[in-house]
Each structure stands twice: as C-alpha cells, then as structure tokens.
Scaffold this motif. Structure first.
Motif, PDB file in Angstrom:
ATOM      1  N   VAL A   1       1.016  -1.223   0.269  1.00 42.32           N
ATOM      2  CA  VAL A   1      -0.051  -0.121   0.053  1.00 42.32           C
ATOM      3  C   VAL A   1       1.020   1.081   0.153  1.00 42.32           C
ATOM      4  O   VAL A   1       1.998   1.276   0.678  1.00 42.32           O
ATOM      5  N   ASP A   2       0.656   2.245  -0.700  1.00 40.28           N
ATOM      6  CA  ASP A   2       1.517   3.545  -1.005  1.00 40.28           C
ATOM      7  C   ASP A   2       0.883   4.688  -0.237  1.00 40.28           C
ATOM      8  O   ASP A   2      -0.304   4.938  -0.633  1.00 40.28           O
ATOM      9  N   TRP A   3       1.398   5.286   0.624  1.00 41.09           N
ATOM     10  CA  TRP A   3       0.880   6.489   1.464  1.00 41.09           C
ATOM     11  C   TRP A   3       2.198   7.378   1.374  1.00 41.09           C
ATOM     12  O   TRP A   3       2.917   7.688   1.838  1.00 41.09           O
ATOM     13  N   PRO A   4       1.948   8.270   0.027  1.00 38.15           N
ATOM     14  CA  PRO A   4       3.116   9.074  -0.346  1.00 38.15           C
ATOM     15  C   PRO A   4       3.341  10.384   0.830  1.00 38.15           C
ATOM     16  O   PRO A   4       4.553  10.801   0.747  1.00 38.15           O
ATOM     17  N   ASP A   5       2.394  10.596   1.550  1.00 40.36           N
ATOM     18  CA  ASP A   5       2.674  11.724   2.501  1.00 40.36           C
ATOM     19  C   ASP A   5       3.356  11.304   3.788  1.00 40.36           C
ATOM     20  O   ASP A   5       3.696  12.079   4.575  1.00 40.36           O
ATOM     21  N   ARG A   6       3.422  10.122   4.006  1.00 43.30           N
ATOM     22  CA  ARG A   6       4.103   9.550   5.212  1.00 43.30           C
ATOM     23  C   ARG A   6       5.555   9.601   4.879  1.00 43.30           C
ATOM     24  O   ARG A   6       6.192   9.262   3.862  1.00 43.30           O
ATOM     25  N   PRO A   7       6.462   9.679   5.994  1.00 41.79           N
ATOM     26  CA  PRO A   7       7.980   9.383   6.163  1.00 41.79           C
ATOM     27  C   PRO A   7       8.173   7.882   5.547  1.00 41.79           C
ATOM     28  O   PRO A   7       8.882   7.723   4.608  1.00 41.79           O
ATOM     29  N   GLU A   8       7.736   6.781   5.983  1.00 46.11           N
ATOM     30  CA  GLU A   8       7.811   5.659   5.599  1.00 46.11           C
ATOM     31  C   GLU A   8       6.172   5.166   4.766  1.00 46.11           C
ATOM     32  O   GLU A   8       5.493   5.001   5.298  1.00 46.11           O
ATOM     33  N   ARG A   9       6.482   5.679   3.504  1.00 43.36           N
ATOM     34  CA  ARG A   9       5.325   5.659   2.564  1.00 43.36           C
ATOM     35  C   ARG A   9       4.824   4.358   2.270  1.00 43.36           C
ATOM     36  O   ARG A   9       3.504   4.276   1.934  1.00 43.36           O
ATOM     37  N   PHE A  10       5.489   3.356   2.394  1.00 40.74           N
ATOM     38  CA  PHE A  10       4.949   1.750   2.064  1.00 40.74           C
ATOM     39  C   PHE A  10       4.502   1.129   3.232  1.00 40.74           C
ATOM     40  O   PHE A  10       5.227   0.910   4.222  1.00 40.74           O
TER      41      PHE A  10
END
Length: 197
Positions: free
Chosen positions: A47-56
C-alpha cells in the motif's frame, strides 16, 4: 526476544502492526506456535501512502486452517530501507515479494530472486506507486520494418479538435421515423373492458 507490535481488529479479522526488525521473529512465532498455527501465507501486497515518511505498508495475509482464522500483519518502510524476506519461513513468499517489489519498489533483504514479474525487464519505475505517471515512461509497439517489438518514449499525439459540446439531437424538433407514428391512440380490446367496469 520480545516482539514489538500493536494490534487492532477490523470486523472479525485481527491486524498486527509490527516494526521491520521484529517481523521475522513474529512470523516464525505465528507459524510455529501450536496455539496460533498460521501455517499458510495467503498473500503479500503493498500500500502506498506518499505523504508519510515511511510511505509503503507491506501487508501479509495469513490463514490458520486448524483455528479457521485469518490474520493481517502490517509493516512499514520507505523506498530505501529493506524489509526482511520471509521466504525462509514460507517459501511461497518469494513470488509475492517479487510482485511487491515490481509494483511498488519495496526492497526485500535476503530475497534471492529479485526479478520483474508483471512488467517487462527493461521497464522503468513501479506502476502502483501513487506518483507514477499515468501515461508511463515508455510504450511498446510492433515495428513492421524492424520485425520486432520496440520500446519508445511515450508520445501523446492529438490533433486539434473543435468540440462544441452540443448534442445533435437537441436542435431537432422531429426525429427521423416520427412520421410513422400514429398520433391517434388505437383502442385495444382490454381498454374497452376497463371502460365498461
């Protein structure tokens, strides 16, 4: 060694959030403890969360046949930090980890076979990342002159077009075929019975 994790429940399914360094001990415990017995690895996905520092997020779906329960284990990473491969615990993880690397670019430490699965070997980028361009980088087509499939940079060619966004049906007062429709209603036998009642 104590395993650091947090747990939550979505409906009937338990979800464990674990750090990367505690992933292998937790997975071995989940498989080998007789009271847990999560013997089957059903899936590994990303799952990709681009706004997080650990995005995956790397998501492991486990199944215990003896207890008839499912468990989801989630760990996080970024594009540089590798996640330990669980192929030594479940050999079927090799395929799933290759697929996750191909689609998201998540690197798995200890994965012996890190080749592309769903994209071509010369493919650049990882298509399921949220920042991957929708048109991609290269396109493939068969070149009759070269007699083979060639890769080229994407060209989005569209000639100038004039759109008026007006439906041609809105301007017409009568439609073709209207002359065949009878405006007078033809009486049917069942209508006459209804009038008498």
């Amino acid at each position: 060694m104590p395993v650091a994790y947090t747990r939550e429940r979505y409906g009937a399914e338990l979800v464990l959030h674990v750090t990367r360094d505690a992933l292998l001990p937790l997975m071995a415990l989940l498989r080998d403890a007789p009271s847990l017995d999560f013997a089957q690895l059903m899936d590994v996905c990303g799952v990709d969360w681009p706004d997080r520092p650990e995005r995956f997020e790397v998501v492991y779906n486990l199944l215990s046949l003896t207890r008839n329960e499912r468990l989801r284990v989630v760990t996080t990473t970024d594009a540089e930090q590798p996640v330990p491969s669980i192929a030594s615990i479940w050999p079927t993880a090799t395929w799933f980890e290759r697929e996750t690397w191909d689609m998201y670019g998540v690197v798995f430490a200890g994965l012996a076979d890190l080749r592309r699965l769903l994209t071509d070997y010369g493919f650049e980028g990882h298509p399921l990342r949220k920042d991957f361009p929708l048109t991609g980088f290269v396109e493939m087509r068969y070149d009759a002159e070269a007699g083979r499939v060639v890769q080229e940079p994407v060209k989005l060619v569209q000639d100038f077009r004039s759109f008026d966004f007006m439906s041609p049906w809105e301007a017409m007062t009568t439609l073709p075929g209207d002359e065949k429709v009878h405006l007078n209603r033809i009486a049917r036998p069942e209508d006459e019975k209804g009038d008498k009642a």
